[in-house]
Motif scaffolding. Structure first.
Motif, PDB file in Angstrom:
ATOM      1  N   GLU A   1       8.117   6.719   3.874  1.00 20.69           N
ATOM      2  CA  GLU A   1       8.382   5.760   2.801  1.00 20.69           C
ATOM      3  C   GLU A   1       9.086   6.483   1.658  1.00 20.69           C
ATOM      4  O   GLU A   1       9.022   7.715   1.554  1.00 20.69           O
ATOM      5  N   ASN A   2       9.731   5.735   0.775  1.00 19.44           N
ATOM      6  CA  ASN A   2      10.425   6.357  -0.348  1.00 19.44           C
ATOM      7  C   ASN A   2       9.481   6.699  -1.490  1.00 19.44           C
ATOM      8  O   ASN A   2       9.709   7.655  -2.224  1.00 19.44           O
ATOM      9  N   VAL A   3       8.405   5.932  -1.651  1.00 20.24           N
ATOM     10  CA  VAL A   3       7.410   6.216  -2.678  1.00 20.24           C
ATOM     11  C   VAL A   3       6.148   6.727  -1.993  1.00 20.24           C
ATOM     12  O   VAL A   3       5.599   6.052  -1.114  1.00 20.24           O
ATOM     13  N   VAL A   4       5.715   7.924  -2.369  1.00 24.56           N
ATOM     14  CA  VAL A   4       4.533   8.507  -1.748  1.00 24.56           C
ATOM     15  C   VAL A   4       3.552   8.978  -2.813  1.00 24.56           C
ATOM     16  O   VAL A   4       3.939   9.318  -3.937  1.00 24.56           O
ATOM     17  N   ILE A   5       2.285   8.996  -2.434  1.00 21.40           N
ATOM     18  CA  ILE A   5       1.232   9.607  -3.242  1.00 21.40           C
ATOM     19  C   ILE A   5       0.932  10.964  -2.613  1.00 21.40           C
ATOM     20  O   ILE A   5       0.689  11.061  -1.411  1.00 21.40           O
TER      21      ILE A   5
ATOM     22  N   MET B   1       0.839  -1.203   0.000  1.00 25.72           N
ATOM     23  CA  MET B   1       0.000   0.000   0.000  1.00 25.72           C
ATOM     24  C   MET B   1       0.877   1.257   0.000  1.00 25.72           C
ATOM     25  O   MET B   1       1.861   1.329   0.748  1.00 25.72           O
ATOM     26  N   PRO B   2       0.553   2.264  -0.798  1.00 24.21           N
ATOM     27  CA  PRO B   2       1.371   3.478  -0.844  1.00 24.21           C
ATOM     28  C   PRO B   2       1.126   4.360   0.386  1.00 24.21           C
ATOM     29  O   PRO B   2       0.078   4.275   1.029  1.00 24.21           O
ATOM     30  N   GLU B   3       2.099   5.182   0.700  1.00 20.43           N
ATOM     31  CA  GLU B   3       1.910   6.206   1.728  1.00 20.43           C
ATOM     32  C   GLU B   3       1.321   7.439   1.056  1.00 20.43           C
ATOM     33  O   GLU B   3       1.786   7.854  -0.002  1.00 20.43           O
ATOM     34  N   VAL B   4       0.292   8.011   1.652  1.00 21.73           N
ATOM     35  CA  VAL B   4      -0.394   9.173   1.083  1.00 21.73           C
ATOM     36  C   VAL B   4      -0.142  10.394   1.961  1.00 21.73           C
ATOM     37  O   VAL B   4      -0.296  10.332   3.181  1.00 21.73           O
ATOM     38  N   LEU B   5       0.224  11.515   1.316  1.00 19.08           N
ATOM     39  CA  LEU B   5       0.460  12.774   2.015  1.00 19.08           C
ATOM     40  C   LEU B   5      -0.523  13.828   1.515  1.00 19.08           C
ATOM     41  O   LEU B   5      -0.655  14.033   0.302  1.00 19.08           O
ATOM     42  N   ILE B   6      -1.211  14.494   2.444  1.00 23.39           N
ATOM     43  CA  ILE B   6      -2.255  15.459   2.082  1.00 23.39           C
ATOM     44  C   ILE B   6      -2.081  16.746   2.882  1.00 23.39           C
ATOM     45  O   ILE B   6      -2.042  16.704   4.117  1.00 23.39           O
ATOM     46  N   PRO B   7      -1.993  17.903   2.227  1.00 21.65           N
ATOM     47  CA  PRO B   7      -1.997  19.177   2.961  1.00 21.65           C
ATOM     48  C   PRO B   7      -3.432  19.690   3.108  1.00 21.65           C
ATOM     49  O   PRO B   7      -4.253  19.560   2.198  1.00 21.65           O
ATOM     50  N   VAL B   8      -3.746  20.272   4.234  1.00 25.91           N
ATOM     51  CA  VAL B   8      -5.052  20.898   4.460  1.00 25.91           C
ATOM     52  C   VAL B   8      -4.811  22.321   4.944  1.00 25.91           C
ATOM     53  O   VAL B   8      -4.066  22.530   5.908  1.00 25.91           O
ATOM     54  N   GLY B   9      -5.426  23.291   4.255  1.00 25.89           N
ATOM     55  CA  GLY B   9      -5.183  24.695   4.572  1.00 25.89           C
ATOM     56  C   GLY B   9      -6.426  25.432   5.017  1.00 25.89           C
ATOM     57  O   GLY B   9      -7.533  24.887   5.000  1.00 25.89           O
TER      58      GLY B   9
END
Length: 292
Positions: A77-81, A1-9
């Motif tokens: 992780e090295n690969v991120v979404i 499963m990929p690691e997901v990064l999300i910004p919220v402003g």
């Protein structure tokens, strides 16, 4: 499963964030939300999901490159979404494959603005990078020194060009993601005018790429196309038959945008972009003279 990064402003709509988080948690059990909204309602919403919730103070000025650096600093992780807080990704498999198996440093999905448009195939030559629906090789981003924060609003195009100059592979996948925010969609005169105003300052970043030796011809074609309207118009004053060249130029635009109306709604932003070129050039000349 990929690691997901999300910004919220601070300006995000609650319904967008909810749909984004639902999408992210459906494709991964490892989701990190970087929350600099300073909003209780968004904080409470984020906490309803099984995600890592990192809170921070909101940025004094909008700088997307700086925000991306903060976001990537949280990667484990090295690969991120990377997902913006106003998108829905049906599946991340193709993105992960591009980076994990095909060796891409950066891959993305083009936006769709409706469920029906999700099915539209990628057009020949369509290559508009974004970081709202993307996969990144974090190690390769660190190799180039992370995001250059002077590219506050064009961090996606900067990344595309920088990685290509370093000989790394970048490119889109065939699938699209759903963009819930239609603020950049030119669907009527009002939104066309709003985008034209944005384009009046955008040239300083495009010219910065030229001055920094990162220019990719793909992202200068708009200046050539819309600049031709001014050239033909000015030349027609001296030699009126030249005005006949407007017909093939306009015909090309109508075909490219898929109809007369869409061409019309893109005309004003395009003309604004072309006419602001001297501003972008002079801004960068002064920046260079100041040694910045």
């Amino acid at each position: 499963m990929p690691e997901v990064l999300i910004p919220v402003g601070p300006g995000d709509k609650k319904e967008w964030v909810q749909r984004t988080l639902a999408s992210a948690t459906a494709i991964s059990d490892k989701v990190t939300v970087y929350d600099n909204s300073e909003r209780e309602d968004l904080g409470e919403l984020i906490d309803r999901f099984n995600v890592r919730h990192v809170k921070d103070r909101k940025l004094e000025t909008v700088n997307m490159a700086k925000l991306r650096n903060k976001l990537l600093s949280l990667a484990t992780e090295n690969v991120v979404i990377t997902m913006d807080s106003d998108v829905v990704i049906p599946s991340a498999e193709s993105l992960v494959k591009k980076v994990n198996e095909d060796g891409y440093a950066y891959s993305w999905m083009h936006y769709a603005y409706s469920e029906e448009e999700l099915k539209r195939p990628r057009a020949v030559g369509e290559e508009n990078p974004n970081l709202g629906c993307a996969a990144l090789n974090v190690e390769k981003i660190r190799e180039i020194g992370m995001f250059d924060e002077k590219y506050a609003r064009d961090e996606d195009i900067w990344l595309y060009s920088k990685l290509k100059k370093k000989g790394m592979t970048v490119g889109p996948v065939e699938e699209r993601c759903l963009h819930l925010n239609s603020s950049h969609l030119r669907k009527d005169f009002r939104t066309s005018l709003r985008e034209a105003r944005r384009n009046l300052w955008r040239t300083k970043y495009d010219m910065m790429m030229v001055f920094d030796g990162l220019t990719d011809f793909t992202f200068l074609t708009g200046y050539l196309y819309y600049g031709s309207y001014y050239v033909i118009g000015a030349s027609s004053v001296l030699f009126p038959p030249i005005s006949l060249m407007f017909f093939p130029i306009i015909g090309f635009g109508i075909k490219y945008y898929g109809g007369l109306r869409k061409w019309g709604y893109n005309l004003l932003p395009g003309l604004a972009l072309a006419i602001s070129l001297p501003y972008g050039f002079l801004w960068n000349v002064l920046r260079t003279l100041r040694g910045k």
